[in-house]
Each structure stands twice: as structure tokens, then as C-alpha cells.
Design a protein around this motif. Structure first.
Motif, PDB file in Angstrom:
ATOM      1  N   TRP A  55       0.846  -1.199   0.000  1.00  0.00           N
ATOM      2  CA  TRP A  55       0.000   0.000   0.000  1.00  0.00           C
ATOM      3  C   TRP A  55       0.875   1.239   0.000  1.00  0.00           C
ATOM      4  O   TRP A  55       0.618   2.195  -0.740  1.00  0.00           O
ATOM      5  CB  TRP A  55      -0.917   0.019   1.239  1.00  0.00           C
ATOM      6  CG  TRP A  55      -1.821   1.209   1.225  1.00  0.00           C
ATOM      7  CD1 TRP A  55      -3.113   1.252   0.778  1.00  0.00           C
ATOM      8  CD2 TRP A  55      -1.500   2.558   1.625  1.00  0.00           C
ATOM      9  NE1 TRP A  55      -3.608   2.536   0.871  1.00  0.00           N
ATOM     10  CE2 TRP A  55      -2.641   3.349   1.385  1.00  0.00           C
ATOM     11  CE3 TRP A  55      -0.379   3.162   2.154  1.00  0.00           C
ATOM     12  CZ2 TRP A  55      -2.683   4.723   1.671  1.00  0.00           C
ATOM     13  CZ3 TRP A  55      -0.400   4.535   2.430  1.00  0.00           C
ATOM     14  CH2 TRP A  55      -1.547   5.294   2.185  1.00  0.00           C
ATOM     15  N   LEU A  76      -4.941  14.218   5.974  1.00  0.00           N
ATOM     16  CA  LEU A  76      -5.205  12.828   6.352  1.00  0.00           C
ATOM     17  C   LEU A  76      -5.637  12.795   7.818  1.00  0.00           C
ATOM     18  O   LEU A  76      -5.410  13.749   8.554  1.00  0.00           O
ATOM     19  CB  LEU A  76      -3.959  11.968   6.112  1.00  0.00           C
ATOM     20  CG  LEU A  76      -2.636  12.458   6.711  1.00  0.00           C
ATOM     21  CD1 LEU A  76      -2.410  11.862   8.077  1.00  0.00           C
ATOM     22  CD2 LEU A  76      -1.475  12.110   5.792  1.00  0.00           C
ATOM     23  N   THR A  80      -4.926   6.772  12.118  1.00  0.00           N
ATOM     24  CA  THR A  80      -4.627   5.856  11.019  1.00  0.00           C
ATOM     25  C   THR A  80      -3.295   5.184  11.309  1.00  0.00           C
ATOM     26  O   THR A  80      -2.593   5.560  12.249  1.00  0.00           O
ATOM     27  CB  THR A  80      -4.564   6.599   9.671  1.00  0.00           C
ATOM     28  OG1 THR A  80      -4.341   5.656   8.604  1.00  0.00           O
ATOM     29  CG2 THR A  80      -3.436   7.635   9.641  1.00  0.00           C
ATOM     30  N   THR A  84       0.064   5.891   6.148  1.00  0.00           N
ATOM     31  CA  THR A  84      -0.676   6.962   5.468  1.00  0.00           C
ATOM     32  C   THR A  84       0.138   8.246   5.450  1.00  0.00           C
ATOM     33  O   THR A  84       0.250   8.915   4.422  1.00  0.00           O
ATOM     34  CB  THR A  84      -2.034   7.206   6.155  1.00  0.00           C
ATOM     35  OG1 THR A  84      -2.676   5.953   6.415  1.00  0.00           O
ATOM     36  CG2 THR A  84      -2.942   8.058   5.278  1.00  0.00           C
ATOM     37  N   ASN A 105     -13.661   7.373  11.329  1.00  0.00           N
ATOM     38  CA  ASN A 105     -13.281   7.900  10.019  1.00  0.00           C
ATOM     39  C   ASN A 105     -13.143   9.424  10.019  1.00  0.00           C
ATOM     40  O   ASN A 105     -13.741  10.118  10.847  1.00  0.00           O
ATOM     41  CB  ASN A 105     -14.290   7.466   8.957  1.00  0.00           C
ATOM     42  CG  ASN A 105     -14.131   6.003   8.575  1.00  0.00           C
ATOM     43  OD1 ASN A 105     -13.178   5.350   8.990  1.00  0.00           O
ATOM     44  ND2 ASN A 105     -15.051   5.483   7.786  1.00  0.00           N
ATOM     45  N   ILE A 123      -6.350  12.207   1.799  1.00  0.00           N
ATOM     46  CA  ILE A 123      -6.328  10.742   1.907  1.00  0.00           C
ATOM     47  C   ILE A 123      -7.248  10.313   3.048  1.00  0.00           C
ATOM     48  O   ILE A 123      -6.816  10.156   4.193  1.00  0.00           O
ATOM     49  CB  ILE A 123      -4.903  10.203   2.131  1.00  0.00           C
ATOM     50  CG1 ILE A 123      -3.920  10.768   1.102  1.00  0.00           C
ATOM     51  CG2 ILE A 123      -4.911   8.671   2.069  1.00  0.00           C
ATOM     52  CD1 ILE A 123      -2.504  10.237   1.239  1.00  0.00           C
ATOM     53  N   VAL A 125      -9.343   7.550   5.206  1.00  0.00           N
ATOM     54  CA  VAL A 125      -8.977   6.169   5.548  1.00  0.00           C
ATOM     55  C   VAL A 125     -10.219   5.409   6.017  1.00  0.00           C
ATOM     56  O   VAL A 125     -10.917   5.850   6.935  1.00  0.00           O
ATOM     57  CB  VAL A 125      -7.910   6.145   6.663  1.00  0.00           C
ATOM     58  CG1 VAL A 125      -7.486   4.705   6.959  1.00  0.00           C
ATOM     59  CG2 VAL A 125      -6.686   6.983   6.267  1.00  0.00           C
ATOM     60  N   ASP A 126     -10.475   4.261   5.398  1.00  0.00           N
ATOM     61  CA  ASP A 126     -11.617   3.408   5.785  1.00  0.00           C
ATOM     62  C   ASP A 126     -11.208   2.540   6.969  1.00  0.00           C
ATOM     63  O   ASP A 126     -10.880   1.357   6.804  1.00  0.00           O
ATOM     64  CB  ASP A 126     -12.043   2.523   4.614  1.00  0.00           C
ATOM     65  CG  ASP A 126     -12.519   3.308   3.404  1.00  0.00           C
ATOM     66  OD1 ASP A 126     -12.935   4.458   3.563  1.00  0.00           O
ATOM     67  OD2 ASP A 126     -12.453   2.748   2.288  1.00  0.00           O
ATOM     68  N   ILE A 127     -11.250   3.100   8.165  1.00  0.00           N
ATOM     69  CA  ILE A 127     -10.810   2.356   9.343  1.00  0.00           C
ATOM     70  C   ILE A 127     -11.711   1.136   9.570  1.00  0.00           C
ATOM     71  O   ILE A 127     -12.935   1.231   9.557  1.00  0.00           O
ATOM     72  CB  ILE A 127     -10.826   3.252  10.598  1.00  0.00           C
ATOM     73  CG1 ILE A 127      -9.820   4.401  10.448  1.00  0.00           C
ATOM     74  CG2 ILE A 127     -10.527   2.432  11.853  1.00  0.00           C
ATOM     75  CD1 ILE A 127      -8.370   3.990  10.482  1.00  0.00           C
ATOM     76  N   CYS A 132     -15.580   5.748   4.259  1.00  0.00           N
ATOM     77  CA  CYS A 132     -15.737   7.161   4.622  1.00  0.00           C
ATOM     78  C   CYS A 132     -16.919   7.774   3.865  1.00  0.00           C
ATOM     79  O   CYS A 132     -17.516   7.136   2.998  1.00  0.00           O
ATOM     80  CB  CYS A 132     -14.462   7.932   4.289  1.00  0.00           C
ATOM     81  SG  CYS A 132     -13.032   7.451   5.280  1.00  0.00           S
ATOM     82  N   SER A 165      -8.289   7.336  -1.759  1.00  0.00           N
ATOM     83  CA  SER A 165      -8.874   6.554  -0.662  1.00  0.00           C
ATOM     84  C   SER A 165      -7.862   5.554  -0.130  1.00  0.00           C
ATOM     85  O   SER A 165      -7.358   4.707  -0.877  1.00  0.00           O
ATOM     86  CB  SER A 165     -10.121   5.815  -1.145  1.00  0.00           C
ATOM     87  OG  SER A 165     -10.542   4.866  -0.187  1.00  0.00           O
ATOM     88  N   ASP A 166      -7.547   5.671   1.168  1.00  0.00           N
ATOM     89  CA  ASP A 166      -6.764   4.641   1.843  1.00  0.00           C
ATOM     90  C   ASP A 166      -7.738   3.540   2.229  1.00  0.00           C
ATOM     91  O   ASP A 166      -8.352   3.559   3.292  1.00  0.00           O
ATOM     92  CB  ASP A 166      -6.061   5.226   3.073  1.00  0.00           C
ATOM     93  CG  ASP A 166      -5.225   4.188   3.837  1.00  0.00           C
ATOM     94  OD1 ASP A 166      -5.450   2.989   3.624  1.00  0.00           O
ATOM     95  OD2 ASP A 166      -4.394   4.587   4.656  1.00  0.00           O
TER      96      ASP A 166
END
Length: 407
Positions: A55, A76, A80, A84, A105, A123, A125-127, A132, A165-166
Motif C-alpha cells: 500500500w 489525512l 490511522t 498513510t 473515520n 487521503i 482512511v476506511d478504518i 468514509c 482513498s486509503d
């Protein structure tokens, strides 16, 4: 009973694909990588997918392609994994951290306040695999077009902030029926050993750039960048009479080898029909058990708009602090159950402290972190093991809470 946190899921399909790669006589980038890219494109409906070795390298590649400079800012979340922010640093730009919402998020309001004429990318992040609020983020960058100051031809073509998108956690997640992979300009999945789909180490860049960008042309450019800027990959060069090549970019060496792509191919064949439903089963079982506990703040798997990939089960314990959370984890370990914490907010890490970031500026990030415990969630877990995990967690939490009440 001994329960690890996140062992890889290796089925017969994975073993067969790896053996096929080994026996083929070709183990670096070649036909297996192309097949995995096609599988991910078919799942996500992304116009193009490029597989790389992590990644992190994928994010560095995209930021370098976009042409970020030392004075440029990339927004960001403070909540995260370090990669990132490290990708931004390695691309020679400045990470601008903002706080998150109660769902872990990134906060849309915090993004809006942080945007300046130096902002080149965001960026989100879809934790834990929870998507998100991408439609709102996409609208925001359009609304803020007047602040955007392009410095090169690519930035002029886009004419606004780039949204990356992370999605390290969220392969298979969806927003209003659309898969992660097509919710932003660029989406990057992690295929690391602990992820829902793994190649041991790896990443996948989903290209979804708007017109006038040509995503196929962009794929070819980035593929060249990922191979030291070389015009032919090793597989093509190995064919009789095809040795000649050129170096046209100051590229990176971040390609994915076939022998690792083979692991991902085997996993992708069962992901939607088997392994993802198994993760959902475990997620729902935890929710059913833990919903009976007043202290349990349960994560969401589904809403009217979003569906999680169920990568992490992020339990939160109401009314405890960071020290008590750590005590609970120690007690859980006495049952031979491995749990985790996702994540330490970046400003708690030495590197970022030394750069001047303070956790005091991110109160929700710290609040979420201080009482979060990630429970095991992977397809191999049996119903008996899930029951045992819940027992270990509940008894450990209640022992700490009881001790607190006695004080």
C-alpha cells in the motif's frame, strides 16, 4: 484454547496457484499479476488496477505522479496507521492531520477547515473496513476548486484536490451499492498478510480518474514507473529477440511478483462467496453476544448507505481510560486470546511528536483509541472459539470495571 489474532487464510486454491507459479518457471511480474489485477477490477468495477508491492509504495507512486512538492499539503486523519503519513513524507509533501468522527473515520468538517491553497490531496482512511463519507468529500473538493493552485500539467488537468482513498482495510466494502475502488479518483488496497485478501505483501491501486484522463494510458504510465521507469517488464524482455528496452522515467522498483500474486488469485476466487460472508458471520456473532453488555460500544457492519468489509472488529469499552484498556488486554491474554488495538493515533508516535504534532489537537482520535480493543475476526474461527473469545473479553472487562467501582 489458544486463539491467534489474525492468521492468514490459506486454502487449496491458494496452494494450487502458488505451485502453478513455481512450476511455470516464471515467478516475478507476469501473467499472474495481470490476472489478479483483472480479478480486483471485476470486483470493484474500477477502470484499471495496478498491483504493486505494498500500500505504502502505491501511495508514494500516486503522490509522485501527481507532482506534490515540499511546500504542498496532504490532508489525512490523525487516526490511522503510520503508512498513510509516511507515504506523504516520502513523496516530500507535508502531512496535515485532522480529527475523526465517532465512527473512527475522517471528519468532513475538519477537512474543510484544513484546506488551504497549498492542499494538493486528501487521503481519507476506511478504518476497520467502514467506508468514509466519499460523496461529501468529493463534493467538497469541487466546492473548493477556487483555492486549488496547480503546479504542473497533471494538476491543471484535474483542476482540484486529488482524493486518494486509503482502502487498506476495505476491499469488498461498499457505499450505496458501489464498491470501494470506484468511490474516489484513486483507491489503494493493502494486500498485506493480515488483510481480508492477501498476497503476503502487496497493494493494488484502483484508477478511476475523471475525463480528460485516460485510465488505460495512466495504467501503462504507472506500470512503467513501478518498474524503474523501464519500457518493458522482465516477462516481455524474456521473449526471444525482445531484449531491447529504455528507461524513460526516474521510476521506483515496486512491482508485485507473480508468486505473490498467485496467493491473491487463490483468495479472490473465494472472497465474495465464502471468506467475506464468514467475516460477516463472526462480526454479527460478536454483536449479538456483546449487545447484552451495557459497557460495550459496538462497531457497525451495515447502515442504509454503507457496508463494511468486516476487516477489524473494533470494540470500545465505555467509561475506561487508556491504562484500564491495557489492563483488560493483559487479562484477556491470560486466556491465550490475542487481541489488538487499531491504531495508536499518529501524534502519539515519537516520529510525529518530534515533528510538532500534539494529541491534544485531536481529542476524538484519542478518545476512540483509549478504549478500543480489536477482537480476532477471520474465516477459520469456529462458533466455539467465538464463544470463548467473548467469555475472555467480558470477564476481563468486568474484572477491571468491578475494581474501578470498588475504589
Amino acid at each position: 484454547m489458544k486463539i491467534p489474532f489474525s492468521p492468514p487464510y490459506i486454502n487449496d486454491s491458494v496452494k494450487n496457484e502458488v505451485m502453478d507459479s513455481l512450476e511455470s518457471g516464471w515467478i516475478t511480474t507476469g501473467p499472474k499479476v495481470k490476472k489478479l489485477e483483472s480479478q480486483i477490477a471485476a470486483l470493484t468495477k474500477a477502470p484499471q488496477v495496478l498491483c504493486v508491492n505494498s500500500w505504502t509504495s502505491g501511495a508514494i507512486l500516486m503522490l509522485k505522479w501527481f507532482g506534490v512538492q515540499p511546500d504542498d499539503e496532504v490532508i489525512l486523519p490523525a487516526y490511522t496507521y503510520s503508512a498513510t503519513a509516511l507515504a506523504v513524507i516520502h513523496a516530500h509533501a507535508k502531512p496535515v492531520m485532522v480529527d475523526v468522527n465517532e465512527d473512527f473515520n475522517i471528519s468532513l468538517k475538519a477537512i474543510e477547515k484544513a484546506i488551504t491553497n497549498k492542499t494538493k490531496a486528501i487521503i481519507p482512511v476506511d478504518i476497520a473496513g467502514w467506508p468514509c463519507d466519499y460523496p461529501e468529500i468529493n463534493q467538497l473538493v469541487i466546492h473548493k476548486k477556487g483555492l486549488f493552485k496547480p503546479d504542473n500539467e497533471i494538476q491543471e488537468m484535474l483542476g482540484r484536490i486529488l482524493v486518494i482513498s486509503d482502502a487498506a482495510h476495505s476491499i469488498g466494502a461498499a457505499y450505496e451499492g458501489k464498491q470501494t475502488g470506484v468511490l474516489t479518483d484513486v483507491t489503494i488496497f493493502s494486500l498485506h498478510a493480515v488483510k481480508n485478501v492477501t498476497t503476503a505483501e502487496g497493494g493494488a491501486i484502483c484508477l478511476n480518474m475523471p475525463a480528460p484522463f485516460d485510465n488505460e494510458e495512466l495504467y501503462n504510465t504507472l506500470r512503467c514507473y513501478s518498474l524503474n521507469g523501464q519500457t518493458k517488464d522482465a516477462f516481455t524482455k524474456s521473449k526471444a529477440g525482445a531484449w531491447s528496452y529504455d528507461i524513460i522515467f526516474p521510476g521506483l522498483k515496486i512491482n508485485m511478483p507473480d508468486v505473490l500474486a498467485a496467493i491473491g488469485i487463490g483468495q479472490m476466487e473465494e472472497y465474495i462467496c465464502k471468506t467475506l460472508p464468514e467475516r460477516i458471520r463472526i462480526f454479527e456473532a460478536y454483536n449479538e453476544y456483546l449487545s447484552q453488555r451495557e459497557w460495550a460500544i459496538l462497531p457497525k457492519y451495515k447502515s442504509n448507505k454503507k457496508q463494511s468489509s468486516c476487516h477489524i472488529y473494533a470494540l470500545r469499552v465505555s467509561g475506561i481510560n487508556e491504562e484500564q484498556r491495557d489492563q483488560i488486554i493483559t487479562l484477556i491474554s491470560t486466556y491465550d486470546v490475542a487481541v489488538n488495538v487499531h491504531f495508536k493515533p499518529l501524534p502519539l508516535l515519537s516520529l510525529f511528536k518530534e515533528m510538532g504534532y500534539s494529541i491534544a489537537d485531536f481529542p476524538i482520535s484519542y478518545k476512540q483509541y483509549s478504549n478500543e480493543i480489536s477482537l480476532p475476526i477471520y474465516p477459520q474461527l469456529t462458533d466455539e472459539e467465538i464463544t470463548y473469545i467473548v467469555k475472555a473479553v467480558c470477564e476481563s472487562v468486568e474484572q477491571v470495571l468491578y475494581a474501578q467501582e470498588k475504589l
